[in-house]
Design a protein around this motif. Structure first.
Motif, PDB file in Angstrom:
ATOM      1  N   HIS A   1      16.597 -62.896 -10.760  1.00 47.78           N
ATOM      2  CA  HIS A   1      16.358 -64.310 -10.465  1.00 47.78           C
ATOM      3  C   HIS A   1      17.061 -64.726  -9.172  1.00 47.78           C
ATOM      4  CE1 HIS A   1      14.737 -66.464 -14.220  1.00 47.78           C
ATOM      5  NE2 HIS A   1      14.445 -65.176 -14.330  1.00 47.78           N
ATOM      6  N   ILE A   2      16.502 -65.765  -8.554  1.00 45.74           N
ATOM      7  CA  ILE A   2      17.177 -66.518  -7.493  1.00 45.74           C
ATOM      8  C   ILE A   2      17.509 -67.887  -8.071  1.00 45.74           C
ATOM      9  CG2 ILE A   2      16.831 -67.737  -5.300  1.00 45.74           C
ATOM     10  CD1 ILE A   2      15.086 -65.343  -4.437  1.00 45.74           C
ATOM     11  N   VAL A   3      18.708 -68.380  -7.787  1.00 38.71           N
ATOM     12  CA  VAL A   3      19.126 -69.708  -8.234  1.00 38.71           C
ATOM     13  C   VAL A   3      19.431 -70.562  -7.006  1.00 38.71           C
ATOM     14  CG1 VAL A   3      20.754 -71.045  -9.617  1.00 38.71           C
ATOM     15  CG2 VAL A   3      20.133 -68.730 -10.326  1.00 38.71           C
ATOM     16  N   VAL A   4      18.899 -71.770  -6.980  1.00 41.74           N
ATOM     17  CA  VAL A   4      19.285 -72.769  -5.973  1.00 41.74           C
ATOM     18  C   VAL A   4      19.759 -74.000  -6.729  1.00 41.74           C
ATOM     19  CG1 VAL A   4      17.790 -71.973  -4.105  1.00 41.74           C
ATOM     20  CG2 VAL A   4      16.874 -73.568  -5.803  1.00 41.74           C
ATOM     21  N   GLY A   5      20.792 -74.645  -6.213  1.00 43.86           N
ATOM     22  CA  GLY A   5      21.353 -75.778  -6.929  1.00 43.86           C
ATOM     23  C   GLY A   5      21.974 -76.803  -6.012  1.00 43.86           C
ATOM     24  N   SER A   6      22.267 -77.977  -6.564  1.00 43.56           N
ATOM     25  CA  SER A   6      22.967 -79.023  -5.822  1.00 43.56           C
ATOM     26  C   SER A   6      24.298 -78.492  -5.313  1.00 43.56           C
ATOM     27  CB  SER A   6      23.214 -80.228  -6.733  1.00 43.56           C
ATOM     28  OG  SER A   6      22.013 -80.792  -7.186  1.00 43.56           O
ATOM     29  N   GLY A   7      24.581 -78.731  -4.038  1.00 47.68           N
ATOM     30  CA  GLY A   7      25.873 -78.351  -3.480  1.00 47.68           C
ATOM     31  C   GLY A   7      25.860 -77.020  -2.756  1.00 47.68           C
ATOM     32  N   LYS A   8      27.013 -76.402  -2.690  1.00 42.21           N
ATOM     33  CA  LYS A   8      27.229 -75.184  -1.906  1.00 42.21           C
ATOM     34  C   LYS A   8      27.294 -73.958  -2.808  1.00 42.21           C
ATOM     35  CE  LYS A   8      30.432 -73.199   1.509  1.00 42.21           C
ATOM     36  NZ  LYS A   8      31.690 -73.418   2.270  1.00 42.21           N
ATOM     37  N   LEU A   9      26.593 -72.905  -2.398  1.00 40.86           N
ATOM     38  CA  LEU A   9      26.700 -71.612  -3.078  1.00 40.86           C
ATOM     39  C   LEU A   9      28.047 -71.001  -2.715  1.00 40.86           C
ATOM     40  CD1 LEU A   9      25.495 -69.274  -4.735  1.00 40.86           C
ATOM     41  CD2 LEU A   9      24.460 -68.440  -2.600  1.00 40.86           C
ATOM     42  N   MET A  10      28.878 -70.757  -3.754  1.00 34.46           N
ATOM     43  CA  MET A  10      30.253 -70.340  -3.515  1.00 34.46           C
ATOM     44  C   MET A  10      30.434 -68.826  -3.493  1.00 34.46           C
ATOM     45  SD  MET A  10      31.505 -73.274  -3.095  1.00 34.46           S
ATOM     46  CE  MET A  10      33.223 -72.792  -2.891  1.00 34.46           C
ATOM     47  N   ASN A  11      29.490 -68.074  -4.033  1.00 32.30           N
ATOM     48  CA  ASN A  11      29.680 -66.621  -4.117  1.00 32.30           C
ATOM     49  C   ASN A  11      28.477 -65.845  -3.578  1.00 32.30           C
ATOM     50  OD1 ASN A  11      27.998 -67.422  -6.234  1.00 32.30           O
ATOM     51  ND2 ASN A  11      28.744 -65.826  -7.622  1.00 32.30           N
ATOM     52  N   PRO A  12      28.065 -66.104  -2.343  1.00 31.86           N
ATOM     53  CA  PRO A  12      26.887 -65.406  -1.812  1.00 31.86           C
ATOM     54  C   PRO A  12      27.041 -63.886  -1.786  1.00 31.86           C
ATOM     55  CG  PRO A  12      28.076 -66.529  -0.049  1.00 31.86           C
ATOM     56  CD  PRO A  12      28.645 -67.021  -1.332  1.00 31.86           C
TER      57      PRO A  12
ATOM     58  N   LYS B   1      23.302 -57.284   0.980  1.00 28.48           N
ATOM     59  CA  LYS B   1      23.806 -57.375   2.354  1.00 28.48           C
ATOM     60  C   LYS B   1      22.708 -57.865   3.291  1.00 28.48           C
ATOM     61  CE  LYS B   1      26.825 -56.767   5.674  1.00 28.48           C
ATOM     62  NZ  LYS B   1      26.006 -57.141   6.838  1.00 28.48           N
ATOM     63  N   GLU B   2      21.486 -57.403   3.097  1.00 32.07           N
ATOM     64  CA  GLU B   2      20.368 -57.850   3.928  1.00 32.07           C
ATOM     65  C   GLU B   2      20.142 -59.347   3.772  1.00 32.07           C
ATOM     66  OE1 GLU B   2      17.171 -58.142   6.476  1.00 32.07           O
ATOM     67  OE2 GLU B   2      18.595 -56.485   6.244  1.00 32.07           O
ATOM     68  N   LEU B   3      20.227 -59.822   2.542  1.00 35.68           N
ATOM     69  CA  LEU B   3      19.999 -61.249   2.305  1.00 35.68           C
ATOM     70  C   LEU B   3      21.150 -62.092   2.852  1.00 35.68           C
ATOM     71  CD1 LEU B   3      17.489 -62.393   1.053  1.00 35.68           C
ATOM     72  CD2 LEU B   3      18.733 -62.759  -1.071  1.00 35.68           C
ATOM     73  N   GLN B   4      22.359 -61.564   2.786  1.00 36.67           N
ATOM     74  CA  GLN B   4      23.492 -62.280   3.384  1.00 36.67           C
ATOM     75  C   GLN B   4      23.298 -62.439   4.887  1.00 36.67           C
ATOM     76  OE1 GLN B   4      27.418 -60.732   2.188  1.00 36.67           O
ATOM     77  NE2 GLN B   4      26.397 -59.774   0.423  1.00 36.67           N
ATOM     78  N   ASP B   5      22.795 -61.405   5.543  1.00 36.36           N
ATOM     79  CA  ASP B   5      22.547 -61.477   6.985  1.00 36.36           C
ATOM     80  C   ASP B   5      21.471 -62.507   7.298  1.00 36.36           C
ATOM     81  OD1 ASP B   5      24.428 -59.511   7.365  1.00 36.36           O
ATOM     82  OD2 ASP B   5      22.961 -57.871   7.552  1.00 36.36           O
ATOM     83  N   ARG B   6      20.416 -62.516   6.503  1.00 34.57           N
ATOM     84  CA  ARG B   6      19.349 -63.499   6.724  1.00 34.57           C
ATOM     85  C   ARG B   6      19.846 -64.923   6.453  1.00 34.57           C
ATOM     86  NH1 ARG B   6      14.061 -60.671   3.780  1.00 34.57           N
ATOM     87  NH2 ARG B   6      14.168 -58.658   4.862  1.00 34.57           N
ATOM     88  N   TYR B   7      20.685 -65.061   5.443  1.00 36.88           N
ATOM     89  CA  TYR B   7      21.268 -66.361   5.101  1.00 36.88           C
ATOM     90  C   TYR B   7      22.075 -66.901   6.286  1.00 36.88           C
ATOM     91  CZ  TYR B   7      23.269 -69.743   1.713  1.00 36.88           C
ATOM     92  OH  TYR B   7      23.632 -70.870   1.018  1.00 36.88           O
ATOM     93  N   ALA B   8      22.859 -66.039   6.894  1.00 27.81           N
ATOM     94  CA  ALA B   8      23.649 -66.433   8.066  1.00 27.81           C
ATOM     95  C   ALA B   8      22.748 -66.767   9.249  1.00 27.81           C
ATOM     96  CB  ALA B   8      24.620 -65.314   8.434  1.00 27.81           C
ATOM     97  N   LYS B   9      21.676 -66.010   9.410  1.00 26.77           N
ATOM     98  CA  LYS B   9      20.736 -66.277  10.495  1.00 26.77           C
ATOM     99  C   LYS B   9      20.081 -67.639  10.323  1.00 26.77           C
ATOM    100  CE  LYS B   9      16.553 -64.469  12.732  1.00 26.77           C
ATOM    101  NZ  LYS B   9      15.512 -63.399  12.713  1.00 26.77           N
ATOM    102  N   ALA B  10      19.676 -67.967   9.111  1.00 29.57           N
ATOM    103  CA  ALA B  10      19.043 -69.257   8.840  1.00 29.57           C
ATOM    104  C   ALA B  10      20.000 -70.410   9.126  1.00 29.57           C
ATOM    105  CB  ALA B  10      18.568 -69.319   7.395  1.00 29.57           C
ATOM    106  N   GLN B  11      21.275 -70.214   8.830  1.00 27.64           N
ATOM    107  CA  GLN B  11      22.257 -71.269   9.049  1.00 27.64           C
ATOM    108  C   GLN B  11      22.460 -71.580  10.525  1.00 27.64           C
ATOM    109  OE1 GLN B  11      25.433 -69.435   6.672  1.00 27.64           O
ATOM    110  NE2 GLN B  11      25.355 -71.200   5.291  1.00 27.64           N
ATOM    111  N   ALA B  12      21.972 -70.707  11.402  1.00 26.19           N
ATOM    112  CA  ALA B  12      22.111 -70.912  12.842  1.00 26.19           C
ATOM    113  C   ALA B  12      20.774 -71.151  13.529  1.00 26.19           C
ATOM    114  CB  ALA B  12      22.797 -69.697  13.473  1.00 26.19           C
ATOM    115  N   SER B  13      19.695 -71.287  12.762  1.00 24.80           N
ATOM    116  CA  SER B  13      18.360 -71.348  13.346  1.00 24.80           C
ATOM    117  C   SER B  13      17.691 -72.703  13.112  1.00 24.80           C
ATOM    118  CB  SER B  13      17.470 -70.250  12.748  1.00 24.80           C
ATOM    119  OG  SER B  13      16.135 -70.387  13.194  1.00 24.80           O
ATOM    120  N   ASP B  14      17.129 -73.282  14.183  1.00 21.82           N
ATOM    121  CA  ASP B  14      16.333 -74.498  14.041  1.00 21.82           C
ATOM    122  C   ASP B  14      14.925 -74.195  13.548  1.00 21.82           C
ATOM    123  OD1 ASP B  14      18.081 -76.662  14.809  1.00 21.82           O
ATOM    124  OD2 ASP B  14      18.052 -75.839  16.834  1.00 21.82           O
TER     125      ASP B  14
END
Length: 651
Positions: free
Chosen positions: A244-255, A261-274
């Motif tokens: 499963h993937i979970v999304v919720g109100s607030g900040k994900l504390m344990n990515p 590791k691949e998803l963590q890299d993409r997550y970081a990329k999205a946080q810097a992308s318009d």
């Protein structure tokens, strides 16, 4: 001859008024302009519409841990609530809300649902299973297990009262419930080809509000009436199957624990992308080796959010997941993200959801008040549209302009009632109406007007305003006829703010006051009188006549031109208020040479009566006069607001 005719018209009006006064004595319209509810200051709230130095509200902080049993569709877990009593009185007990109890055959909500059903239908085989209730005052108080459950309310007693002005208490319990498939269009579960989508809201026992107006707010959860909640900090953990993937109100504390590791890299990329970045693309939904850190068992997702009134989350193994950066006015950046099944994929559909989410949050943050949370998440579900702090549920089949509209509307609710915490169960217009209003400007701004908004085309709603079954804005949502709720809660109050901004006050004065209202009441509990008082004090205008007529009345607007006559080298416009609500009169005057000018006549002309003679001083020939040339007012009579040609020909 012309002057005699003009004098005759004016004289006849005067004689008519004089005859009326002879019968009735001297009269005026003070009742239209006087106060209509008690708006004087109180011990806790000032007459200028602010919390006083004595204002207080209680706080509820939550720690929650739950586990999803996907085979049985059951969510179970434990909640611990740290409660702070900031009120000036001791509390021997507290009230909580058990909103899952709406999903039983004998709930008040079920028994008050029309036989033919309506939007807020829900399953009837659910409800909370509550156990291991413990309540104590302070850190050393004795534990009480005394409680009472009645429908969607739960009363918990203590062995000694919670002290006033800062006393602490802790309430904990275990809970579980079967997840309804039909969750009153607010939550529930949806079966798609790749599995189930779970949309969790009203999923944990939560504190009722104890305030300075009503004491305990204990209205039951019936359907149309939404929520009224205390603010606090939330720390919650959701354990689900590993895929499963979970999304919720607030900040994900344990990515690092839940993402590969691949998803963590993409997550970081999205946080810097318009631009929108795929975290899980459509062809990777089932590829858990690429996206998940483990390949069996259960996994726990951990979220936190501060100064919030609620939390919601969604979980599924069917999600496409994409995200992009949101740029806030302060320079801070946060994350916009969307999750949706392949049934919702497509450039004309949910592939633009994150683009819409980003634009919506950025607009409202710039225009009104900065968005306070770490993420803004849009979830595709079998829900028409429902909002929670930092997270929406929107219809998974929505596309194009419809998806923009519901996404923008639900994110707009982060300002009303998530930031400005009004009582939705009583005053739906203070969140739905205000949100409908700000949605108008967000839509006009999006992508240089890609989609249209017609809230300012107010006369298209005249069929409702002329309907004998119409109800007032002040009608409680659970009382209003379902056919009227859209107008009562959304459109009519939204139109009211359009009139206030575009016609009565003007954008500058309105925006100053509305922004100040949001800032003043952020994370607090305003009442209608607080809104009225604050808008008046900041804008510098007594608006009792407007609040009374539009927000607390059921009458209509009908301004009229009875005639235009030359008089003493100028022109006199004979105006009438034939409706129930006084209004300033904006005139557009057109001259024979093609030029135009506008004159605003203040609302005070109607204080003494319902007719007024206004002099147009000019040496030009007047060829037409129009009331409200931009058609901002929902005037119910389209035939009397224009004088198309001179009545008298000087030749």
């Amino acid at each position: 001859m012309i002057r005699k005719l003009a004098f005759g018209l004016l004289f006849s009006i005067s004689v008519g008024v004089g005859a009326s006064l002879a019968q009735q004595g001297l009269a005026n319209n003070q009742a239209d302009f006087g106060e209509f509810i008690d708006r004087k200051g109180t011990y806790t709230r000032t007459a200028s519409g602010k919390p006083s130095e004595n204002y207080w509200q209680n706080e509820a902080d939550y720690q929650i841990e739950v586990t999803l049993n996907e085979e049985e569709h059951v969510l179970s877990g434990k909640v611990t609530i740290d409660y702070t009593n900031n009120s000036p009185e001791e509390l021997e007990f507290v009230w909580l809300q058990l909103e899952q109890n709406r999903f039983t055959e004998d709930s008040r909500g079920a028994l008050t649902t029309p036989i033919q059903g309506y939007r807020y239908n829900g399953d009837a085989d659910g409800g909370f299973d509550i156990s291991a209730v413990q309540a104590k005052v302070g850190s050393k108080g004795s534990i009480s297990s005394k409680y009472l459950i009645n429908d969607t309310r739960m009363q918990v007693w203590f062995n000694e009262p919670i002290p006033a002005k800062g006393g602490k208490a802790t309430i904990s319990m275990n809970f579980s419930f079967k997840v309804p498939e039909k969750g009153m269009d607010r939550m529930g579960r949806l079966k798609v080809e790749d599995g189930w989508i779970y949309a969790f809201a009203q999923w944990y026992p939560k504190m009722s509000v104890f305030d300075d107006i009503e004491g305990w707010n204990v209205e039951p959860y019936l359907g149309a009436g939404e929520f009224y909640l205390e603010y606090g900090d939330f720390d919650y953990k959701v354990t689900v199957p590993y895929d499963h993937i979970v999304v919720g109100s607030g900040k994900l504390m344990n990515p690092k624990e839940v993402l590969s590791k691949e998803l963590q890299d993409r997550y970081a990329k999205a946080q810097a992308s318009d631009e929108t970045v795929y975290l899980v693309s459509p062809d990777e939904i089932q590829n858990t080796e690429l996206t998940r850190p483990k390949q069996e068992g259960m996994i726990t997702w951990h979220f936190q959010i501060e100064n919030s009134r609620d939390v919601a989350f969604a979980t599924s193994k069917t999600f496409i997941w994409d995200a992009a950066k949101i740029n806030l006015p302060s320079g801070k950046t946060i994350l916009a993200q969307s999750v949706y099944p392949k049934e919702s994929d497509g450039e004309g559909a949910w592939s633009r959801s994150t683009e819409y989410s980003k634009a919506s949050i950025e607009h409202y943050s710039q225009m009104w008040f900065e968005f306070p949370y770490e993420t803004a998440t849009n979830v595709a579900a079998d829900i028409g549209g429902m909002e929670y702090p930092g997270l929406n549920f929107c219809r998974y089949t929505s596309k194009g302009e419809g998806l923009w509209g519901v996404t923008d509307h639900e994110f707009g609710h982060n300002w009303f009632p998530m930031i400005v915490g009004n009582n939705e169960r009583r005053y739906a217009w203070m969140d739905e109406g205000f949100n409908t209003f700000i949605n108008h400007y967000s839509t006009l701004a999006f992508n240089d007007g890609e989609y249209s908004s017609n809230l300012n085309q107010t006369r298209r709603y005249n069929n409702y305003f002329l309907n004998d079954n119409r109800e007032g804005i002040d009608t409680y949502p659970d009382v209003a006829r379902t056919s009227n709720l859209g107008m009562v809660a959304y459109m009519k109050p939204g139109i009211g703010l359009i009139m206030l901004r575009e016609y009565i006050l003007g954008p500058e004065r309105f925006d100053n006051a509305f922004r100040s209202y949001i800032k003043t009441w952020a994370y607090k509990h305003p009442q209608p009188s607080d809104f009225f008082n604050h808008m008046e004090n900041v804008a510098g205008e007594n608006l009792s006549w407007f609040w009374k007529g539009w927000f607390f009345g059921n009458g209509n607007i009908d301004l009229a031109i009875n005639g235009v006559v030359p008089y003493a080298g100028n022109y006199v416009v004979v105006l009438a208020n034939k409706g129930d609500i006084p209004m300033p009169v904006l005139l557009e005057i057109e001259f024979e040479d093609g030029s135009k000018e506008r004159q605003m006549i203040p609302v005070e002309i109607w204080q003494r009566g319902d007719t007024w003679n206004h002099m147009i001083k000019t040496d030009k020939k007047v060829t037409s006069v129009t009331i409200d040339p931009d058609k901002i007012l929902p005037d119910i009579n389209l035939g009397n607001d224009h004088w198309p040609q001179p009545i008298y020909d000087e030749d």
